[in-house]
Design a protein around this motif. Structure first.
Motif, PDB file in Angstrom:
ATOM      1  N   THR A   2       0.858  -1.184   0.000  1.00  0.00           N
ATOM      2  CA  THR A   2       0.000   0.000   0.000  1.00  0.00           C
ATOM      3  C   THR A   2       0.889   1.227   0.000  1.00  0.00           C
ATOM      4  O   THR A   2       1.801   1.345   0.818  1.00  0.00           O
ATOM      5  CB  THR A   2      -0.915   0.038   1.240  1.00  0.00           C
ATOM      6  N   ASN A  51      -1.945  -1.039  -3.798  1.00  0.00           N
ATOM      7  CA  ASN A  51      -3.073  -0.249  -3.306  1.00  0.00           C
ATOM      8  C   ASN A  51      -2.610   1.178  -3.051  1.00  0.00           C
ATOM      9  O   ASN A  51      -1.589   1.386  -2.385  1.00  0.00           O
ATOM     10  CB  ASN A  51      -3.619  -0.866  -2.010  1.00  0.00           C
ATOM     11  N   ALA A  67      -1.949   0.037  -9.797  1.00  0.00           N
ATOM     12  CA  ALA A  67      -3.126  -0.650  -9.258  1.00  0.00           C
ATOM     13  C   ALA A  67      -3.314  -1.995  -9.955  1.00  0.00           C
ATOM     14  O   ALA A  67      -3.635  -3.012  -9.317  1.00  0.00           O
ATOM     15  CB  ALA A  67      -4.365   0.220  -9.440  1.00  0.00           C
TER      16      ALA A  67
END
Length: 447
Positions: free
Chosen positions: A203, A234, A229
């Motif tokens: 992330t 993320n 993505a």
């Protein structure tokens, strides 16, 4: 014990000297300058490179890319300078053969420019005739802002090979774990990619409305965000990390965001920028725009003291202004320019004025982009910038005062990259913006 050199190179809150090249940061600078000094007829014993790091000058960009690859990772001596410019790899033996002294694992804690003296943390003093400051930048740490829990284990910053070694070991120890990358610039994008290649759940968090905002337009950024993505990264935008929690072993386990979200994390990598390392010279040299002010030969306001790379604020001839540039390309070229200027001055000669074209690049996943010039004015996006494309290829021009002043290209060939570089240098006029968008790369090929 005191040592005296003709030239000293100081690097990284450490020094790099032999003739007294005090290299304060990007060790790579010292290698490029040392090579140029050797070309100019350096005599054995004239030059010393002093550095806090324990290894000879190397190409720092490898640390956020090939050094962390899961298969066949890059390791020294494979990326010692000057392989970054396609030149000879300068192993420690090369410096010995040239009579250049590498003074490694040596942190310089005091610089007295009036006395031409440097003092190390161990109490050793170095005297010089000519000093070259290449201390570069230091990372900005979240602990600098009092962020709660920012000293937990497995929170990493990447600047030196030792940092990369620690991160590599954590990646192996936390196999298939969760990683949070704080920051959406160079480090954020490159490390998010390499962490995904290591099969971590990644992330990326940054406060700006899109990634790499200092360079990318929203249109350019939309492609990279969509592509990342698709690769499983993320992305959380518009918020920042405000705290961390740790487990009983002191290892980070959660990242608290300002918007209230809490992310699980086995590894955190922070890339939120850097600061030029000029503290040793405060009050001794003239500064401007956050760096040490120099002329086109990288001479500072103090006689026989030069500054290059990240710390130098120099005359950017192409735009007729003083500017500080943080990038490996300028670090290499400014170091070579300073070495040429130093040797020329000794012979009562001058060198050509430093005429630098700003250049930035990055590689991640199967992507590779290059940018030349200035990212100011209006922009035109061209080509295939769909993240869903099997072979994306696109670019952008920046137009100011009716001229193209900057050019960006993703997935260009060497010839195409040379063409956009020429556009940024020549700054051709633009009559019709819509036509420019339609022509795209063909516009550059005509210049």
């Amino acid at each position: 014990m005191a040592k005296t050199f003709k030239y000293a190179w100081l690097s990284k809150l450490s020094a790099s000297s032999s003739a007294l090249l005090f290299h304060y940061f990007p060790l790579r600078n010292l290698g490029y300058a040392a090579r140029e000094f050797a070309k100019q007829g350096l005599k054995p014993g004239e030059l010393a490179i002093i550095s806090k790091e324990a290894v000879a000058p190397y190409e720092r960009p490898a640390l956020s890319k090939a050094y962390l690859f899961p298969e066949s990772p890059a390791r020294l001596p494979g990326f010692h300078v000057c392989v970054g410019s396609g030149g000879e790899r300068l192993l420690p033996e090369w410096y010995n053969e040239k009579g250049i002294e590498l003074i490694l694992s040596t942190e310089i804690v005091k610089a007295d420019l009036a006395a031409k003296s440097l003092t190390s943390a161990g109490g050793e003093t170095f005297s010089y005739q000519i000093l070259l400051i290449a201390t570069g930048s230091t990372v900005i740490r979240l602990s600098d802002f009092g962020v709660e829990g920012a000293d937990a284990k497995n929170i990493f910053y990447l600047r030196e090979v030792d940092d990369a070694d620690k991160l590599y070991e954590a990646i192996k120890a936390k196999k298939n774990g969760k990683a949070v990358v704080v920051g959406g610039g160079y480090i954020g994008l490159e490390l998010s990619a390499v962490l995904r290649l290591n099969n971590l759940d990644v992330t990326m968090v940054y406060p700006e409305p899109w990634c790499m905002p200092r360079l990318f337009t929203s249109g350019i950024a939309a492609f990279y965000e969509g592509y990342y993505a698709k690769k499983g990264v993320n992305i959380i935008k518009g918020t920042v990390a405000v705290g961390f929690t740790a487990n009983s072993d002191g290892e980070v386990k959660e990242v608290k965001l300002k918007d209230g979200r809490v992310l699980e994390a086995d590894i955190v990598v922070v890339g939120v920028g850097g600061r030029p390392q000029t503290a040793l010279f405060k009050g001794q040299v003239e500064e401007e725009k956050g760096g040490i002010k120099t002329d086109a030969s990288f001479k500072t306001s103090v006689p026989n003291v030069y500054a290059v790379g990240d710390v130098a604020t120099f005359p950017l001839k192409l735009y007729n202004e003083l500017r500080r540039v943080e990038h490996v390309d300028h670090s290499r070229k400014s170091a070579e320019q300073a070495a040429k200027a130093i040797k020329a001055a000794e012979e009562g000669k001058t060198v050509e004025e430093y005429d630098y074209l700003p250049y930035f690049y990055s590689r991640s996943f199967e992507l590779s982009w290059q940018f030349y010039g200035d990212n100011v004015g209006d922009t035109v996006l061209f080509g295939d910038s769909s993240p869903e494309s099997s072979k994306p290829k696109f670019g952008s021009y920046w137009i100011k005062d009716g001229k193209v002043v900057g050019a960006f290209l993703e997935s260009g060939t060497p010839e195409e990259n040379q063409a956009i570089a020429k556009v940024a240098r020549v700054q051709p006029p633009v009559q019709d913006v819509d036509q420019l968008a339609s022509e795209g790369l063909s516009f550059a090929s005509k210049i």
